[in-house]
Design an enzyme around this catalytic site. Structure first.
Site, short mmCIF file in Angstrom:
data_model
loop_
_atom_site.label_atom_id
_atom_site.label_comp_id
_atom_site.label_asym_id
_atom_site.label_seq_id
_atom_site.Cartn_x
_atom_site.Cartn_y
_atom_site.Cartn_z
N LYS A 121 -5.23 3.83 29.74
CA LYS A 121 -5.14 2.42 30.16
C LYS A 121 -5.08 1.55 28.91
O LYS A 121 -6.07 0.95 28.49
CB LYS A 121 -6.34 2.08 31.05
CG LYS A 121 -6.07 0.90 31.98
CD LYS A 121 -7.15 0.79 33.03
CE LYS A 121 -7.19 -0.56 33.69
NZ LYS A 121 -5.98 -0.95 34.40
N1 PPE Z 1 -1.92 1.57 38.20
C1 PPE Z 1 -1.99 0.65 37.20
C2 PPE Z 1 -0.83 0.52 36.28
C3 PPE Z 1 -3.13 -0.12 37.06
O1 PPE Z 1 -3.20 -1.01 36.07
C4 PPE Z 1 -4.20 0.03 37.97
C5 PPE Z 1 -5.43 -0.82 37.83
C6 PPE Z 1 -4.10 0.99 38.99
C7 PPE Z 1 -2.94 1.75 39.06
C8 PPE Z 1 -5.24 1.27 39.94
O2 PPE Z 1 -6.31 1.87 39.24
P1 PPE Z 1 -7.83 1.74 39.73
O3 PPE Z 1 -8.24 0.33 39.50
O4 PPE Z 1 -8.57 2.72 38.89
O5 PPE Z 1 -7.82 2.08 41.17
N2 PPE Z 1 -5.16 -2.13 37.45
C9 PPE Z 1 -6.26 -2.95 36.99
C10 PPE Z 1 -5.75 -4.15 36.23
C11 PPE Z 1 -5.43 -5.36 36.97
C12 PPE Z 1 -5.08 -6.51 36.04
O6 PPE Z 1 -4.20 -7.28 36.39
O7 PPE Z 1 -5.73 -6.67 35.00
C13 PPE Z 1 -7.25 -3.22 38.11
O8 PPE Z 1 -6.92 -3.11 39.28
O9 PPE Z 1 -8.39 -3.49 37.77
#
Ligand code: PPE
Length: 307
Positions: free
Chosen positions: A160
């Site tokens: 990330k």
């Molecule tokens: N894909 C991506 C690219 C991504 O950034 C997130 C989280 C997810 C999938 C889902 O991951 P999880 O939160 O572990 O279920 N994106 C984060 C960033 C949002 C932002 O705009 O900043 C979030 O949901 O916290």
């Protein structure tokens, strides 16, 4: 656009600072080259007070992102756990979004990040519905982006890293400019990957599916929770690649993510999805809502009380 409401404290390099004092130098290395890793975590109210959802898994992913980028984190898992709990307490909020961040700090310029010291911070703020107040019930309208999702041969999507989000921002801006709520990106093979900040699920003939990690996605922790819910609720599930047209012909499509929660997708590029009812999505939303608020004993172990 509603700005961030200042709260009380932000943790930076080992100290809880007053909100407006948590500042960095303009020559911070990571600001120039995107060498920063981060997490997004939520806390919610439970009968026992505020609790952080799946903190352990988020901090483990943070550590894995650091490892991929050869970043030595100067704080342990246990220390970061305490910081997260203390941050919720000192800011006096129940529903919050926590943002751990590690980046190459002020020291050297030039492309080698190992020449600058690593800074670690954690902040939190109050973040409402990611795609709008009505999105959880009414669903969102999305477009398939003509930007390709980053490929692990160029920029590993499972870390990330801040740099990944330049790709996300291109897709997001394109979708917004065209009047959509959000984008879905395909991978270099033309299969569905994910949203700019969300994983994607599809329901067809009662079977729930989501692209495998090998499709080049962030392995979402909410995605993992949904997979567990499906198993526990007896909803047939498979990890499988699917195409753009299989989005159009799905019975239901939804996003999952920490920020977005579980959000139905009601339209993809002008095609209404399914019948406009989202029975499986709404059922999973309810399990998720119960889990994060400590109402479902099956998922209590995922909660870290902040009190
Ligand atoms: N894909 C991506 C690219 C991504 O950034 C997130 C989280 C997810 C999938 C889902 O991951 P999880 O939160 O572990 O279920 N994106 C984060 C960033 C949002 C932002 O705009 O900043 C979030 O949901 O916290």
């Amino acid at each position: 656009m509603v700005g961030i409401k200042p709260l009380s404290k932000i943790w930076l390099d080992g100290r809880f600072l007053d909100w407006e004092k948590a500042q960095i130098h303009i020559l911070t290395h990571g600001l120039h080259y995107g060498y920063a890793i981060f997490e997004g975590i939520r806390s919610h109210g439970t009968a026992q007070g505020p609790a952080i959802f799946r903190l352990k898994e988020h901090l483990t992913r943070f550590e894995n992102s650091a490892k991929i980028y050869r970043m030595a984190l100067p704080y342990s898992h246990a220390q970061l756990t305490e910081v997260a709990k203390e941050l919720v307490r000192v800011n006096g909020v129940t529903d919050s979004y926590l943002r751990p961040l590690a980046f190459s700090g002020y020291g050297e310029m030039g492309l080698d990040p190992t020449r600058s010291p690593i800074s670690v911070a954690m902040a939190l703020w109050e973040w409402g519905a990611y795609l709008g107040e009505q999105s959880a019930q009414q669903g969102v309208r999305v477009t398939v982006s003509n930007w390709t999702r980053i490929d692990s041969r160029a920029l590993p999507p499972q870390a990330k890293c801040a740099a990944n989000y330049a790709n996300s921002a291109l897709a997001k801006m394109q979708a917004s400019a065209a009047g959509y709520d959000e984008a879905i990106l395909l991978n270099a093979s033309g299969m569905v990957a994910e949203g700019p900040g969300e994983n994607v699920f599809r329901v067809k003939d009662g079977v729930l599916s989501t692209p495998p990690a090998s499709s080049g996605i962030l392995r979402g922790i909410t995605r993992d929770s949904v997979i567990r819910f499906a198993r526990d609720e007896g909803i047939p599930f498979q990890r499988t690649d699917f195409t753009r047209e299989e989005l159009f012909t799905a019975d239901e499509v939804f996003f999952s993510g920490t920020a977005v929660g579980l959000t139905p997708i009601r339209e993809v590029d002008g095609r209404p999805i399914g019948s406009g009812n989202y029975p499986v999505t709404h059922r999973l939303q309810k399990v998720y809502d119960d889990a994060i608020h400590g109402r479902d004993p099956r998922y209590r172990a995922w909660l870290t009380p902040a009190g």
